[in-house]
Design an enzyme around this catalytic site. Sequence first.
Site, PDB file in Angstrom:
ATOM      1  N   ASN A 108      43.425  29.841  49.855  1.00  0.00           N
ATOM      2  CA  ASN A 108      42.176  30.231  50.514  1.00  0.00           C
ATOM      3  C   ASN A 108      41.099  29.212  50.173  1.00  0.00           C
ATOM      4  O   ASN A 108      40.190  28.946  50.948  1.00  0.00           O
ATOM      5  CB  ASN A 108      41.744  31.617  50.045  1.00  0.00           C
ATOM      6  CG  ASN A 108      40.350  31.963  50.508  1.00  0.00           C
ATOM      7  OD1 ASN A 108      40.122  32.143  51.701  1.00  0.00           O
ATOM      8  ND2 ASN A 108      39.385  32.002  49.582  1.00  0.00           N
ATOM      9  N   GLN A 174      34.940  27.313  43.867  1.00  0.00           N
ATOM     10  CA  GLN A 174      36.151  27.507  44.684  1.00  0.00           C
ATOM     11  C   GLN A 174      35.829  27.377  46.172  1.00  0.00           C
ATOM     12  O   GLN A 174      35.813  28.375  46.904  1.00  0.00           O
ATOM     13  CB  GLN A 174      36.760  28.886  44.391  1.00  0.00           C
ATOM     14  CG  GLN A 174      37.343  28.993  42.982  1.00  0.00           C
ATOM     15  CD  GLN A 174      37.647  30.418  42.565  1.00  0.00           C
ATOM     16  OE1 GLN A 174      36.864  31.329  42.832  1.00  0.00           O
ATOM     17  NE2 GLN A 174      38.766  30.615  41.886  1.00  0.00           N
ATOM     18  N   ARG A 204      53.416  34.735  46.326  1.00  0.00           N
ATOM     19  CA  ARG A 204      52.392  35.776  46.386  1.00  0.00           C
ATOM     20  C   ARG A 204      51.196  35.095  47.039  1.00  0.00           C
ATOM     21  O   ARG A 204      50.721  34.057  46.575  1.00  0.00           O
ATOM     22  CB  ARG A 204      52.077  36.268  44.975  1.00  0.00           C
ATOM     23  CG  ARG A 204      50.969  37.335  44.916  1.00  0.00           C
ATOM     24  CD  ARG A 204      49.750  36.761  44.284  1.00  0.00           C
ATOM     25  NE  ARG A 204      48.694  37.737  44.069  1.00  0.00           N
ATOM     26  CZ  ARG A 204      47.431  37.393  43.907  1.00  0.00           C
ATOM     27  NH1 ARG A 204      47.079  36.104  43.924  1.00  0.00           N
ATOM     28  NH2 ARG A 204      46.518  38.296  43.699  1.00  0.00           N
ATOM     29  N   ASP A 206      47.645  34.644  47.762  1.00  0.00           N
ATOM     30  CA  ASP A 206      46.348  35.018  47.203  1.00  0.00           C
ATOM     31  C   ASP A 206      45.342  35.247  48.327  1.00  0.00           C
ATOM     32  O   ASP A 206      45.250  34.456  49.269  1.00  0.00           O
ATOM     33  CB  ASP A 206      45.856  33.877  46.293  1.00  0.00           C
ATOM     34  CG  ASP A 206      44.588  34.243  45.533  1.00  0.00           C
ATOM     35  OD1 ASP A 206      44.636  35.230  44.773  1.00  0.00           O
ATOM     36  OD2 ASP A 206      43.565  33.551  45.708  1.00  0.00           O
ATOM     37  N   LEU A 211      41.969  34.178  53.478  1.00  0.00           N
ATOM     38  CA  LEU A 211      42.626  32.923  53.816  1.00  0.00           C
ATOM     39  C   LEU A 211      42.597  32.679  55.329  1.00  0.00           C
ATOM     40  O   LEU A 211      42.306  31.573  55.790  1.00  0.00           O
ATOM     41  CB  LEU A 211      44.084  32.960  53.316  1.00  0.00           C
ATOM     42  CG  LEU A 211      45.054  31.931  53.897  1.00  0.00           C
ATOM     43  CD1 LEU A 211      44.666  30.523  53.445  1.00  0.00           C
ATOM     44  CD2 LEU A 211      46.493  32.232  53.475  1.00  0.00           C
ATOM     45  N   GLU A 213      40.676  34.184  57.677  1.00  0.00           N
ATOM     46  CA  GLU A 213      39.486  34.524  58.465  1.00  0.00           C
ATOM     47  C   GLU A 213      38.850  33.271  59.096  1.00  0.00           C
ATOM     48  O   GLU A 213      39.112  32.143  58.669  1.00  0.00           O
ATOM     49  CB  GLU A 213      38.472  35.299  57.617  1.00  0.00           C
ATOM     50  CG  GLU A 213      37.730  34.477  56.603  1.00  0.00           C
ATOM     51  CD  GLU A 213      36.744  35.307  55.779  1.00  0.00           C
ATOM     52  OE1 GLU A 213      36.456  36.464  56.123  1.00  0.00           O
ATOM     53  OE2 GLU A 213      36.257  34.765  54.768  1.00  0.00           O
ATOM     54  N   GLU A 248      48.479  39.579  48.932  1.00  0.00           N
ATOM     55  CA  GLU A 248      47.392  40.328  48.318  1.00  0.00           C
ATOM     56  C   GLU A 248      46.399  40.610  49.433  1.00  0.00           C
ATOM     57  O   GLU A 248      45.690  39.706  49.875  1.00  0.00           O
ATOM     58  CB  GLU A 248      46.716  39.501  47.214  1.00  0.00           C
ATOM     59  CG  GLU A 248      45.636  40.277  46.510  1.00  0.00           C
ATOM     60  CD  GLU A 248      44.493  39.413  45.961  1.00  0.00           C
ATOM     61  OE1 GLU A 248      43.745  39.922  45.117  1.00  0.00           O
ATOM     62  OE2 GLU A 248      44.342  38.259  46.383  1.00  0.00           O
ATOM     63  N   HIS A 313      46.387  41.708  37.145  1.00  0.00           N
ATOM     64  CA  HIS A 313      45.598  40.874  36.229  1.00  0.00           C
ATOM     65  C   HIS A 313      44.105  40.938  36.543  1.00  0.00           C
ATOM     66  O   HIS A 313      43.306  40.315  35.858  1.00  0.00           O
ATOM     67  CB  HIS A 313      46.088  39.430  36.310  1.00  0.00           C
ATOM     68  CG  HIS A 313      45.978  38.877  37.705  1.00  0.00           C
ATOM     69  ND1 HIS A 313      46.774  39.310  38.734  1.00  0.00           N
ATOM     70  CD2 HIS A 313      45.145  37.968  38.246  1.00  0.00           C
ATOM     71  CE1 HIS A 313      46.430  38.676  39.842  1.00  0.00           C
ATOM     72  NE2 HIS A 313      45.450  37.856  39.570  1.00  0.00           N
TER      73      HIS A 313
HETATM   74  C1  NOJ Z   1      42.667  37.076  43.677  1.00  0.00           C
HETATM   75  C2  NOJ Z   1      43.199  36.885  42.297  1.00  0.00           C
HETATM   76  O1  NOJ Z   1      44.025  37.971  41.958  1.00  0.00           O
HETATM   77  C3  NOJ Z   1      42.005  36.742  41.385  1.00  0.00           C
HETATM   78  O2  NOJ Z   1      42.384  36.751  40.039  1.00  0.00           O
HETATM   79  C4  NOJ Z   1      41.257  35.491  41.751  1.00  0.00           C
HETATM   80  O3  NOJ Z   1      40.076  35.397  41.001  1.00  0.00           O
HETATM   81  C5  NOJ Z   1      40.890  35.480  43.233  1.00  0.00           C
HETATM   82  N1  NOJ Z   1      41.961  35.896  44.087  1.00  0.00           N
HETATM   83  C6  NOJ Z   1      40.466  34.105  43.670  1.00  0.00           C
HETATM   84  O4  NOJ Z   1      41.588  33.275  43.777  1.00  0.00           O
END
Ligand code: NOJ
Length: 548
Positions: A108, A174, A204, A206, A211, A213, A248, A313
């Site tokens: 993303n 980011q 997985r 993220d 990502l 949009e 996710e 996490h």
């Molecule tokens: C989701 C992740 O699970 C999280 O830990 C992270 O900070 C954000 N995405 C940004 O990548």
Amino acid sequence: MRQNGPVIDLWYKNAIIYSLDVGTFTDGNGDGVGDFRGLTDRMPYLAGIGVTCVWLLPFYPSPERDDGYDVADYYGVNPRYGTLGDFVEFMSQAREMGIRVIVDLVVNHTSDQHPWFQAARANPDSPFRDWYVWSKKKPADANVGMVFPGVQETTWTWDARAKSYYFHRFYKFQPDLNVGNREVREEIERIMGFWLQMGVSGFRIDAAPFLIEDKGTKAPLGAEQYAYLTEFRRFLSWRTGDAVMLAEANVEPRDTLSFFGDGDRMNMMFNFWGNQHLFLALAREDASPLVQAYHDLPALPPTAQWGSFLRNHDELDLGRLTPEDRQFCFQEFGPELTMQLYGRGIRRRLAPMLNGDQRRMELAYSLIFSLPGTPVIRYGEEIGMGDDLSLPERQSVRTPMQWSDAENGGFSTAPAAKILRRPIGEGEYRYERINVEAQRLDQASLLNWVERLIRIRKECPEIGWGGAEFLKTTLPAVMAHTCRWRGQTLLAVHNFSRSRCTVRIELPEGTRELRHLFGRNPSQPIIVSTPELDLEGYEYRWLRLVGN
Ligand code: NOJ
């Protein structure tokens, strides 16, 4: 009677997924940081408890300002964790142990240190300029849609070099990649191709909704955006037929199917909806919110699958509950402000949330292992690890694995001063008390129980393949559901209340016999004609239903 059929190859339908962060699992070279060598040595442990797939959190070169979710190079290994050679050794050991590996695909955004972003900001004519999302003026909605409210102030940050604002859904270091640019999508596929070639079984994904949009617009997702997922899936499946994408995507039930497509987009999605309502049901000691949540979810395409989890996490995100229900969960599981995060979640591990009550933890795990989906657990959950609330934000739940009562919990042999992430050394959850070695010796430990749970889960493929049917019970605290597939049926009964009870269950017509499979009280037979069951507080039972 079980009807035989050919073995079906969708391995992820009945996998046992274990997520871990290389840096906090085991330090193999004594430098104070977990690494691939340490992890490689621990693979027999994971095989021993029955794990069939490891999900590795980001391990790529990174400035590590968001635990590796700020990637500076997608084609390498962070030197802290070893070399690409160490990664390959690890993959080889995983294969030897019969364990698949999936890795985090964090595309993303990149780190602001990534050479693409550096090139993009330095020169407006750079081919990388359009890989990111820029605006000359600060957009009016710059201060909405932050993922980390209270910590993150905006979604558009000024870059003096580029003389423009850039868009970032997450922290300002980011910057979002512009997935609308075809070259970006091709690069994402190149990254996938690279790790597939290294032997991984998938990714997985993220932040999947962010990502795809229309970057920077915050407009709702439409056909064009979802089509990116089809594109990625097509690439993945052509390259490696049995590889999967696990998204996710914390979305409303009505948006779920768009992520699965007709089985031609994401293979799996984490069940955030089920997760939040499971905690609500636990908090209220009433099964109804969970039953309702599963009724809210759409039927999935036959090849799709949920990832069922309790904690991950990040914070336990309760953002999809009503404010009143969320407050109730806060009160039950994270009453102090320091336990809460971003106004929507709880930054604690499961064990302390449930006051270390093993019966209640077993209830919670029994639920995610028996509800439709594939269980995803996280390192340390199998021994009931605690959290360290003195650490900032989500770091509280990211302390090193506790292997033994030796110094540093057996995580590292480095002197304490050199340990980058300290294991929990104080309080009820300190490594002297909670560790793998001690629990191995104790027949009644959570670790030995989790091992048995995994064993029985593997013997019940109907959970992964069949949808759940919820049966009527005479008590709202008691949930009874069946999973049925190829003539084999599991009946699972869970008492959410702390109090013992006698409950009656409306069994499916034609039930002839119930055979005990799993639970704390195997001796109590159930008479099918008067299906009454005495349950202790937080008791669960798995039974094989014979006869219809
Ligand atoms: C989701 C992740 O699970 C999280 O830990 C992270 O900070 C954000 N995405 C940004 O990548």
